[in-house]
Design a protein around this motif. Structure first.
Motif, short mmCIF file in Angstrom:
data_model
loop_
_atom_site.label_atom_id
_atom_site.label_comp_id
_atom_site.label_asym_id
_atom_site.label_seq_id
_atom_site.Cartn_x
_atom_site.Cartn_y
_atom_site.Cartn_z
N LEU A 73 15.39 56.46 22.61
CA LEU A 73 15.59 55.49 23.68
C LEU A 73 14.92 54.16 23.32
CD1 LEU A 73 16.69 54.80 26.46
CD2 LEU A 73 14.60 55.79 27.44
N ARG A 74 13.71 54.22 22.75
CA ARG A 74 13.02 53.00 22.36
C ARG A 74 13.83 52.24 21.29
NH1 ARG A 74 7.74 54.49 21.34
NH2 ARG A 74 8.45 55.42 19.40
N ALA A 75 14.36 52.98 20.31
CA ALA A 75 15.17 52.33 19.27
C ALA A 75 16.44 51.73 19.85
CB ALA A 75 15.52 53.35 18.18
N GLU A 76 17.07 52.42 20.80
CA GLU A 76 18.28 51.90 21.44
C GLU A 76 17.98 50.64 22.24
OE1 GLU A 76 19.54 55.31 23.63
OE2 GLU A 76 20.67 56.14 21.94
N ARG A 77 16.85 50.63 22.92
CA ARG A 77 16.48 49.44 23.69
C ARG A 77 16.16 48.27 22.77
NH1 ARG A 77 12.96 52.44 28.42
NH2 ARG A 77 14.76 53.00 29.69
N GLU A 78 15.51 48.55 21.64
CA GLU A 78 15.21 47.49 20.68
C GLU A 78 16.51 46.91 20.11
OE1 GLU A 78 12.57 49.19 17.80
OE2 GLU A 78 10.90 49.29 19.21
N GLU A 79 17.46 47.80 19.79
CA GLU A 79 18.75 47.35 19.29
C GLU A 79 19.46 46.49 20.32
OE1 GLU A 79 23.08 49.10 17.82
OE2 GLU A 79 21.44 50.50 18.22
N ALA A 80 19.45 46.93 21.58
CA ALA A 80 20.11 46.17 22.64
C ALA A 80 19.44 44.81 22.80
CB ALA A 80 20.06 46.95 23.96
N ALA A 81 18.11 44.77 22.72
CA ALA A 81 17.39 43.50 22.84
C ALA A 81 17.77 42.55 21.71
CB ALA A 81 15.88 43.75 22.85
N LEU A 82 17.95 43.08 20.52
CA LEU A 82 18.36 42.24 19.39
C LEU A 82 19.76 41.68 19.61
CD1 LEU A 82 16.96 44.36 16.43
CD2 LEU A 82 16.15 42.11 17.18
N VAL A 83 20.65 42.49 20.17
CA VAL A 83 22.01 42.02 20.46
C VAL A 83 21.96 40.92 21.51
CG1 VAL A 83 24.27 42.66 21.42
CG2 VAL A 83 23.15 44.16 19.75
N HIS A 85 19.49 38.95 22.21
CA HIS A 85 18.88 37.76 21.60
C HIS A 85 19.90 37.00 20.77
CE1 HIS A 85 15.83 35.17 19.90
NE2 HIS A 85 16.29 35.47 18.70
N ALA A 86 20.67 37.74 19.96
CA ALA A 86 21.70 37.10 19.13
C ALA A 86 22.76 36.43 20.00
CB ALA A 86 22.33 38.12 18.20
N GLN A 87 23.15 37.08 21.10
CA GLN A 87 24.12 36.49 22.02
C GLN A 87 23.57 35.22 22.63
OE1 GLN A 87 24.79 39.82 24.65
NE2 GLN A 87 26.62 40.50 23.52
N ALA A 88 22.29 35.23 22.98
CA ALA A 88 21.67 34.04 23.58
C ALA A 88 21.62 32.89 22.57
CB ALA A 88 20.26 34.38 24.06
N GLN A 89 21.60 33.21 21.29
CA GLN A 89 21.59 32.18 20.25
C GLN A 89 23.01 31.70 19.92
OE1 GLN A 89 18.67 30.95 19.03
NE2 GLN A 89 17.75 32.30 20.54
N GLY A 90 24.00 32.31 20.59
CA GLY A 90 25.38 31.90 20.38
C GLY A 90 26.12 32.69 19.33
N ASP A 91 25.50 33.74 18.81
CA ASP A 91 26.18 34.56 17.80
C ASP A 91 27.26 35.42 18.46
OD1 ASP A 91 24.54 33.58 15.79
OD2 ASP A 91 23.08 35.21 15.99
#
Length: 112
Positions: A73-83, A85-91
């Motif tokens: 669950l922690r790894a999934e949440r970290e992955e989601a947070a990275l996604v 973050h990337a979306q917020a950067q316009g990726d």
């Protein structure tokens, strides 16, 4: 009798020009179905010969499974947070289609 189909694809580097895919009968499933009793006997012999001295107790197993679930669950949440973050950067990135909902539960209310 229904024999399930399995997908076949050529791996990169295989001796295939272009790409290839298709479906064929699952011969492994058919073989197991055909020799069901022999497979059960063979597996039973293997299980009878197992050394259970180092096996986990039920309580140890439950603790380990709980730890694995927490880590996943922690790894999934970290992955989601990275996604996010990337979306917020316009990726141009989206969550994986096989991502569990527990990892991507995130609600942002935007009022204007």
């Amino acid at each position: 009798m229904h024999i399930p189909l399995v997908a076949m694809t050529a791996d990169k580097g295989a001796a295939v020009t272009g790409s290839a895919s298709g479906e064929v009968s699952d011969t492994f499933a058919f073989t197991i179905w055909l020799h069901k009793e022999a497979v059960i006997r063979a597996l039973s012999v293997e299980l009878d010969q197992c050394d259970y001295a180092n096996a986990l107790t039920q309580q140890q197993r439950e603790v380990r499974l709980s730890e694995i679930g927490r880590d996943r669950l922690r790894a999934e949440r970290e992955e989601a947070a990275l996604v996010w973050h990337a979306q917020a950067q316009g990726d141009a990135i989206e969550h994986r289609s096989d991502e569990r909902h527990a990892g991507v539960e995130h609600v942002v209310v935007i009022t204007r």
